[in-house]
Write a protein that holds these residues in place. Structure first.
Motif, PDB file in Angstrom:
ATOM      1  N   HIS A   1     -10.329  -1.578   1.996  1.00 15.14           N
ATOM      2  CA  HIS A   1      -8.995  -2.141   2.202  1.00 15.14           C
ATOM      3  C   HIS A   1      -8.014  -1.062   2.586  1.00 15.14           C
ATOM      4  O   HIS A   1      -7.906  -0.055   1.911  1.00 15.14           O
ATOM      5  N   ARG A   2      -7.315  -1.285   3.660  1.00 12.93           N
ATOM      6  CA  ARG A   2      -6.254  -0.353   4.017  1.00 12.93           C
ATOM      7  C   ARG A   2      -4.967  -0.857   3.392  1.00 12.93           C
ATOM      8  O   ARG A   2      -4.491  -1.931   3.701  1.00 12.93           O
ATOM      9  N   LEU A   3      -4.446  -0.047   2.489  1.00 10.50           N
ATOM     10  CA  LEU A   3      -3.245  -0.473   1.766  1.00 10.50           C
ATOM     11  C   LEU A   3      -1.993   0.264   2.222  1.00 10.50           C
ATOM     12  O   LEU A   3      -0.894  -0.071   1.802  1.00 10.50           O
ATOM     13  N   THR A   4      -2.163   1.296   3.048  1.00 12.30           N
ATOM     14  CA  THR A   4      -0.992   2.103   3.406  1.00 12.30           C
ATOM     15  C   THR A   4      -0.015   1.306   4.292  1.00 12.30           C
ATOM     16  O   THR A   4      -0.426   0.513   5.146  1.00 12.30           O
ATOM     17  N   VAL A   5       1.263   1.531   4.028  1.00 12.55           N
ATOM     18  CA  VAL A   5       2.315   0.898   4.843  1.00 12.55           C
ATOM     19  C   VAL A   5       3.331   1.971   5.224  1.00 12.55           C
ATOM     20  O   VAL A   5       3.434   3.012   4.572  1.00 12.55           O
ATOM     21  N   ASP A   6       4.064   1.676   6.274  1.00 10.84           N
ATOM     22  CA  ASP A   6       5.082   2.617   6.754  1.00 10.84           C
ATOM     23  C   ASP A   6       6.458   2.019   6.512  1.00 10.84           C
ATOM     24  O   ASP A   6       6.722   0.890   6.912  1.00 10.84           O
ATOM     25  N   ILE A   7       7.311   2.792   5.841  1.00  7.88           N
ATOM     26  CA  ILE A   7       8.703   2.357   5.652  1.00  7.88           C
ATOM     27  C   ILE A   7       9.583   3.429   6.265  1.00  7.88           C
ATOM     28  O   ILE A   7       9.677   4.542   5.736  1.00  7.88           O
ATOM     29  N   ALA A   8      10.198   3.120   7.365  1.00  6.59           N
ATOM     30  CA  ALA A   8      11.142   4.039   8.022  1.00  6.59           C
ATOM     31  C   ALA A   8      10.540   5.425   8.225  1.00  6.59           C
ATOM     32  O   ALA A   8      11.177   6.444   7.952  1.00  6.59           O
TER      33      ALA A   8
ATOM     34  N   SER B   1       7.431  -5.583   4.369  1.00  4.67           N
ATOM     35  CA  SER B   1       6.410  -4.543   4.561  1.00  4.67           C
ATOM     36  C   SER B   1       5.928  -4.002   3.227  1.00  4.67           C
ATOM     37  O   SER B   1       4.840  -3.422   3.137  1.00  4.67           O
ATOM     38  N   ALA B   2       6.776  -4.083   2.211  1.00  6.58           N
ATOM     39  CA  ALA B   2       6.436  -3.602   0.870  1.00  6.58           C
ATOM     40  C   ALA B   2       7.128  -4.519  -0.132  1.00  6.58           C
ATOM     41  O   ALA B   2       7.997  -5.315   0.250  1.00  6.58           O
ATOM     42  N   VAL B   3       6.730  -4.386  -1.412  1.00  5.33           N
ATOM     43  CA  VAL B   3       7.216  -5.322  -2.428  1.00  5.33           C
ATOM     44  C   VAL B   3       7.554  -4.569  -3.709  1.00  5.33           C
ATOM     45  O   VAL B   3       6.789  -3.705  -4.154  1.00  5.33           O
ATOM     46  N   ALA B   4       8.704  -4.905  -4.301  1.00  4.25           N
ATOM     47  CA  ALA B   4       9.103  -4.275  -5.557  1.00  4.25           C
ATOM     48  C   ALA B   4       8.996  -5.263  -6.720  1.00  4.25           C
ATOM     49  O   ALA B   4       9.271  -6.453  -6.568  1.00  4.25           O
ATOM     50  N   VAL B   5       8.596  -4.723  -7.870  1.00  7.41           N
ATOM     51  CA  VAL B   5       8.383  -5.512  -9.088  1.00  7.41           C
ATOM     52  C   VAL B   5       9.492  -5.136 -10.070  1.00  7.41           C
ATOM     53  O   VAL B   5       9.604  -3.963 -10.446  1.00  7.41           O
TER      54      VAL B   5
ATOM     55  N   ALA C   1      -7.257  -7.941  -4.965  1.00  9.38           N
ATOM     56  CA  ALA C   1      -8.198  -9.054  -5.190  1.00  9.38           C
ATOM     57  C   ALA C   1      -7.989 -10.137  -4.128  1.00  9.38           C
ATOM     58  O   ALA C   1      -8.952 -10.712  -3.606  1.00  9.38           O
ATOM     59  N   TYR C   2      -6.737 -10.400  -3.779  1.00 10.61           N
ATOM     60  CA  TYR C   2      -6.438 -11.404  -2.740  1.00 10.61           C
ATOM     61  C   TYR C   2      -7.053 -10.973  -1.410  1.00 10.61           C
ATOM     62  O   TYR C   2      -7.680 -11.774  -0.702  1.00 10.61           O
ATOM     63  N   MET C   3      -6.882  -9.673  -1.099  1.00  7.39           N
ATOM     64  CA  MET C   3      -7.420  -9.163   0.174  1.00  7.39           C
ATOM     65  C   MET C   3      -8.936  -9.260   0.205  1.00  7.39           C
ATOM     66  O   MET C   3      -9.544  -9.596   1.226  1.00  7.39           O
ATOM     67  N   GLU C   4      -9.550  -8.989  -0.930  1.00 10.44           N
ATOM     68  CA  GLU C   4     -11.016  -9.095  -1.054  1.00 10.44           C
ATOM     69  C   GLU C   4     -11.446 -10.552  -0.808  1.00 10.44           C
ATOM     70  O   GLU C   4     -12.342 -10.828  -0.019  1.00 10.44           O
ATOM     71  N   THR C   5     -10.777 -11.472  -1.493  1.00 11.06           N
ATOM     72  CA  THR C   5     -11.139 -12.893  -1.395  1.00 11.06           C
ATOM     73  C   THR C   5     -11.067 -13.389   0.045  1.00 11.06           C
ATOM     74  O   THR C   5     -11.918 -14.152   0.503  1.00 11.06           O
TER      75      THR C   5
ATOM     76  N   GLU D   1      -8.708  -6.739   5.877  1.00  8.86           N
ATOM     77  CA  GLU D   1      -9.065  -5.310   5.915  1.00  8.86           C
ATOM     78  C   GLU D   1      -7.847  -4.412   5.823  1.00  8.86           C
ATOM     79  O   GLU D   1      -7.949  -3.267   5.422  1.00  8.86           O
ATOM     80  N   ASP D   2      -6.704  -4.926   6.274  1.00  7.62           N
ATOM     81  CA  ASP D   2      -5.497  -4.101   6.359  1.00  7.62           C
ATOM     82  C   ASP D   2      -4.305  -4.924   5.863  1.00  7.62           C
ATOM     83  O   ASP D   2      -4.040  -6.012   6.396  1.00  7.62           O
ATOM     84  N   VAL D   3      -3.617  -4.394   4.869  1.00  9.37           N
ATOM     85  CA  VAL D   3      -2.511  -5.154   4.271  1.00  9.37           C
ATOM     86  C   VAL D   3      -1.440  -5.494   5.305  1.00  9.37           C
ATOM     87  O   VAL D   3      -0.745  -6.514   5.194  1.00  9.37           O
ATOM     88  N   ASN D   4      -1.336  -4.669   6.338  1.00  8.59           N
ATOM     89  CA  ASN D   4      -0.311  -4.916   7.361  1.00  8.59           C
ATOM     90  C   ASN D   4      -0.574  -6.208   8.148  1.00  8.59           C
ATOM     91  O   ASN D   4       0.334  -6.734   8.787  1.00  8.59           O
TER      92      ASN D   4
END
Ligand SMILES: Cc1cc2nc3c(=O)[nH]c(=O)nc-3n(C[C@H](O)[C@H](O)[C@H](O)COP(=O)(O)O)c2cc1C
Length: 306
Positions: A3-10, A260-264, A284-288, A292-295
């Motif tokens: 899983h590619r989880l990296t994201v770009d913010i600015a 692009s990203a999420v805060a808790v 887990a959602y991405m697996e289900t 392959e890439d969160v983007n």
């Protein structure tokens, strides 16, 4: 599956899109016993002002149906204390540092941005829900002209990319988002708390000493999703979505709406491991679904052909 989880913010690469929301995770120290801070995409610290702010008198927290009200009043020890005490602690971890900045005037916002200009901080998050004392306490973020003024002034002096955190207490979130973007914002975060109030019917008085406060938690999530969705369609800059995220699937909702990203935020008070739990839920959602890439999830709702 990788899983590619990296994201770009600015222009800043985060190892994954999950971070705490400002004001709900202290300076990170308070949660380090519960969460491996290295696992988070970023740490967002609570609002930092040019000088210490005492905050509002208690009671300043109240539980509500599926949420809470707070009138903490951005209590903080000021930017010098942040630089001396909190930043050296945070630098021990392999994560990005986002500093939320607040002020009662343009001059106060600028003082914080300047004090941080040589600091090893990755992004600034401008909290424009603060009251503007020269406008009778009206929040900066509720008026298009004030948004343009504060964003362009801070952008001129800030060394780090500038994320502008929008207030939901407006009639037209898109108008405010566009004002921030045209004034130079490098990204947006939304939503801050919704103004609310709770009354003790036995004492016949407001529960919070301040009267009103900011509503947060799952109760506000549908409003936040709607605002992220509307905003993402209207601007080109990246969005950090927040408001009521408790699970990985909540985070996915924000991504699908265009974040692009999420805060808790409030979830941290209920469950101190909420940030990593949300991250695991996202994986887990991405697996289900074989993502392959969160983007690939970002803005799925309004991609062409949907
Ligand atoms: C106790 C508390 C303190 C907060 N302090 C800040 C702050 O210093 N700066 C800021 O921009 N937002 C602050 N917020 C707003 C949160 O960062 C977030 O935008 C909001 O609570 C919605 O997310 P949530 O429903 O997940 O909590 C605060 C929220 C709470 C509940």
């Amino acid at each position: 599956m990788n899983h590619r989880l990296t994201v770009d913010i600015a222009g800043v690469t985060l190892k994954n899109p999950i971070m705490p929301a400002s004001g709900t995770f202290g300076s990170g120290k308070e949660y380090a016993a519960f969460v491996d801070l290295n696992r988070l995409g970023a740490i967002v610290v609570k609002g930092v002002a040019s000088r210490p702010w005492p905050g509002n008198p208690p009671p300043r927290l109240a539980e509500t149906a599926s949420g809470m009200l707070n009138s903490v009043g951005l209590q903080n020890a000021g930017v010098m204390a942040f630089l001396a005490e909190d930043l050296p602690f945070l630098k021990q971890f392999d994560t990005k540092i986002i500093v939320n900045i607040c002020g009662h005037s343009l001059a106060e916002y600028l003082e914080v941005a300047l004090a941080l200009s040589d600091a090893p901080v990755d992004l600034l998050e401008l909290n424009i829900s603060c009251p503007n004392v020269s406008e009778g306490g009206m929040a900066f973020g509720t008026n298009r002209q004030m948004v343009e003024q504060v964003v362009s002034a801070v952008k001129k002096h800030a060394r780090q990319p500038l994320i502008v955190k929008l207030s939901p207490n407006v009639t037209d979130i898109v108008e405010i988002a566009r004002a921030a973007e045209s004034a130079g914002a490098d990204g947006l975060s939304l939503i801050n708390t919704l103004l609310g109030m709770k009354i003790d019917v036995h004492r016949r008085k407001p529960i919070l000493a301040n009267g009103a406060g900011g509503l947060s938690g799952p109760a506000i999530k549908p409003v936040a999703i709607r605002m992220v969705y509307q905003t993402a369609r209207a601007v080109q800059i990246p969005i950090i979505g927040m408001g009521g995220v408790m699970t990985g699937e909540d985070a996915v909702e924000f991504l699908l709406a265009g974040a692009s990203a999420v805060a808790v935020g409030t979830a941290n008070f209920h469950n101190p491991t909420a940030t990593v739990d949300v991250l695991q839920g996202l994986e887990a959602y991405m697996e289900t679904y074989g993502i392959e890439d969160v983007n690939a999830l970002r803005g799925f709702l309004f991609r062409k052909g949907r």
